[in-house]
Design an enzyme around this catalytic site. Structure first.
Site, mmCIF file in Angstrom:
data_model
loop_
_atom_site.group_PDB
_atom_site.id
_atom_site.type_symbol
_atom_site.label_atom_id
_atom_site.label_comp_id
_atom_site.label_asym_id
_atom_site.label_seq_id
_atom_site.Cartn_x
_atom_site.Cartn_y
_atom_site.Cartn_z
ATOM 1 N N PRO A 88 53.935 36.513 25.026
ATOM 2 C CA PRO A 88 54.129 35.606 26.167
ATOM 3 C C PRO A 88 55.506 35.762 26.814
ATOM 4 C CG PRO A 88 53.401 34.399 24.201
ATOM 5 C CD PRO A 88 53.712 35.796 23.767
ATOM 6 N N GLU A 116 52.180 31.742 15.723
ATOM 7 C CA GLU A 116 53.223 31.343 16.682
ATOM 8 C C GLU A 116 54.117 32.496 17.133
ATOM 9 O OE1 GLU A 116 54.013 28.191 18.378
ATOM 10 O OE2 GLU A 116 51.893 28.367 17.890
ATOM 11 N N ARG A 154 39.684 51.311 34.820
ATOM 12 C CA ARG A 154 39.030 51.475 36.129
ATOM 13 C C ARG A 154 39.858 52.274 37.127
ATOM 14 N NH1 ARG A 154 39.708 48.472 39.898
ATOM 15 N NH2 ARG A 154 37.598 48.082 40.611
ATOM 16 N N ASP A 169 40.210 48.191 46.561
ATOM 17 C CA ASP A 169 40.489 46.914 45.919
ATOM 18 C C ASP A 169 41.571 46.100 46.574
ATOM 19 O OD1 ASP A 169 38.750 46.910 43.909
ATOM 20 O OD2 ASP A 169 40.117 47.717 42.412
HETATM 21 C C1 9D3 Z 1 55.994 27.499 22.170
HETATM 22 C C2 9D3 Z 1 55.940 28.930 21.820
HETATM 23 N N1 9D3 Z 1 54.640 29.530 22.115
HETATM 24 C C3 9D3 Z 1 54.811 30.438 23.278
HETATM 25 C C4 9D3 Z 1 54.288 29.888 24.534
HETATM 26 C C5 9D3 Z 1 54.211 30.235 20.914
HETATM 27 C C6 9D3 Z 1 53.047 31.146 21.097
HETATM 28 C C7 9D3 Z 1 51.820 30.671 21.463
HETATM 29 C C8 9D3 Z 1 50.750 31.525 21.598
HETATM 30 C C9 9D3 Z 1 53.210 32.498 20.860
HETATM 31 C C10 9D3 Z 1 52.129 33.359 20.989
HETATM 32 C C11 9D3 Z 1 50.900 32.875 21.339
HETATM 33 C C12 9D3 Z 1 49.762 33.798 21.476
HETATM 34 N N2 9D3 Z 1 49.799 34.511 22.755
HETATM 35 C C13 9D3 Z 1 49.932 35.827 22.824
HETATM 36 O O1 9D3 Z 1 50.006 36.482 21.804
HETATM 37 C C14 9D3 Z 1 50.004 36.468 24.114
HETATM 38 C C15 9D3 Z 1 49.930 35.937 25.448
HETATM 39 C C16 9D3 Z 1 49.773 34.617 25.953
HETATM 40 O O2 9D3 Z 1 49.639 33.621 25.230
HETATM 41 N N3 9D3 Z 1 49.770 34.443 27.298
HETATM 42 C C17 9D3 Z 1 49.908 35.471 28.169
HETATM 43 N N4 9D3 Z 1 50.067 36.722 27.752
HETATM 44 C C18 9D3 Z 1 50.073 36.934 26.404
HETATM 45 S S1 9D3 Z 1 50.287 38.422 25.692
HETATM 46 C C19 9D3 Z 1 50.179 37.829 24.163
#
Ligand code: 9D3
Length: 244
Positions: A88, A116, A154, A169
């Site tokens: 994230p 997490e 794609r 696209d």
């Molecule tokens: C409060 C901390 N959290 C981050 C927002 C912890 C957390 C939550 C969920 C850390 C990782 C995750 C799982 N998400 C992913 O592995 C992930 C992800 C996403 O949640 N949103 C957008 N892109 C991605 S890429 C990997």
């Protein structure tokens, strides 16, 4: 394109790969995707992939060892691998990013996290790039890795049935797509715009361009920040503004 996915849910990745355009691209030899179960690279009898965070706090953290072990066993050479850690906190994925990955010569290795977090040493010493698919919270990196592989697939020449579809696209053009219609000509009283039935190709193109500009203006005006308007575009935009 050659990809690998490292995950504790290999069946999730395989289910999607077994359907859709990706299945065809794999069958045609345009794409390879090897899916690896991270648990197979643990060394304890319970196949533990997570543990409590040092310093305390809620949630579990993915252990570094299985990621380092699989890397050493399967992709020991830094020169022929590109490890993409789905996170994230990564760079936000978009169409440009997909095009960049398509041009990558190295094998693309996707590390999917759960829980997490992933131990920071994986981020620091193994990941070549960290990618997010957008500002919303998912439960892991599996869907993001599929999103990325799908978007890149794609773009592979020959992966789509019709080679014209990819370039037409939205986002490739920089504008949103124009509206599409198919038969019947009148569906419960709702008519297809007559210009599309006229057979006048230049009129059709102009109508489509105008509709694309209108959709972009109404739904995604931010896209104009990076789109260069032609003379004709400005004329069409004036027409749109006058009509409203
Ligand atoms: C409060 C901390 N959290 C981050 C927002 C912890 C957390 C939550 C969920 C850390 C990782 C995750 C799982 N998400 C992913 O592995 C992930 C992800 C996403 O949640 N949103 C957008 N892109 C991605 S890429 C990997």
């Amino acid at each position: 394109m050659n990809c690998s996915v490292v995950t504790i849910f290999p069946e999730v990745i395989n289910a999607y790969l077994g359907a859709s355009i990706m299945k065809r691209a794999i069958a045609k030899g345009l794409l390879t995707v090897n899916v690896h179960d991270l648990r197979a690279y643990t060394s304890d009898k319970h196949h533990t992939v997570d543990d409590y965070p040092y310093g305390g706090g809620a949630g579990m953290v993915m252990k570094p060892e299985p990621f380092f072990r699989i890397t050493e066993e399967l992709w020991p050479d830094r020169a022929t691998r590109k490890i993409i850690l789905l996170s994230p906190t990564g760079r936000k994925f978009d169409q440009n990013c997909a095009e960049e990955l398509l041009g990558e010569e190295k094998e693309l290795v996707f590390f999917c996290g759960r829980y997490e977090a992933i131990d920071e040493r994986v981020h620091q010493y193994l990941a070549d790039e960290e990618i997010s698919v957008g500002d919303y919270v998912l439960t892991g990196g599996e869907l993001p890795s599929l999103v990325i592989i799908d978007a890149v697939t794609r773009l592979i020449p020959g992966a789509l049935g019709d080679c014209r579809s990819a370039e037409a696209d939205s986002f490739s053009s920089g504008l949103l797509d124009y509206p599409h219609y198919t038969r019947p000509e009148i569906f419960s009283g709702k008519e297809v715009p007559p210009v599309l039935l006229s057979g006048n190709h230049s009129e059709v193109s102009r109508w489509r361009k105008k509709q694309a500009l209108k959709a972009t203006l109404m739904k995604r005006p931010d896209l104009f920040d990076t789109y260069t308007l032609s003379e004709d575009d400005m004329k069409l935009l004036d027409e749109i503004k006058e009509e409203n």
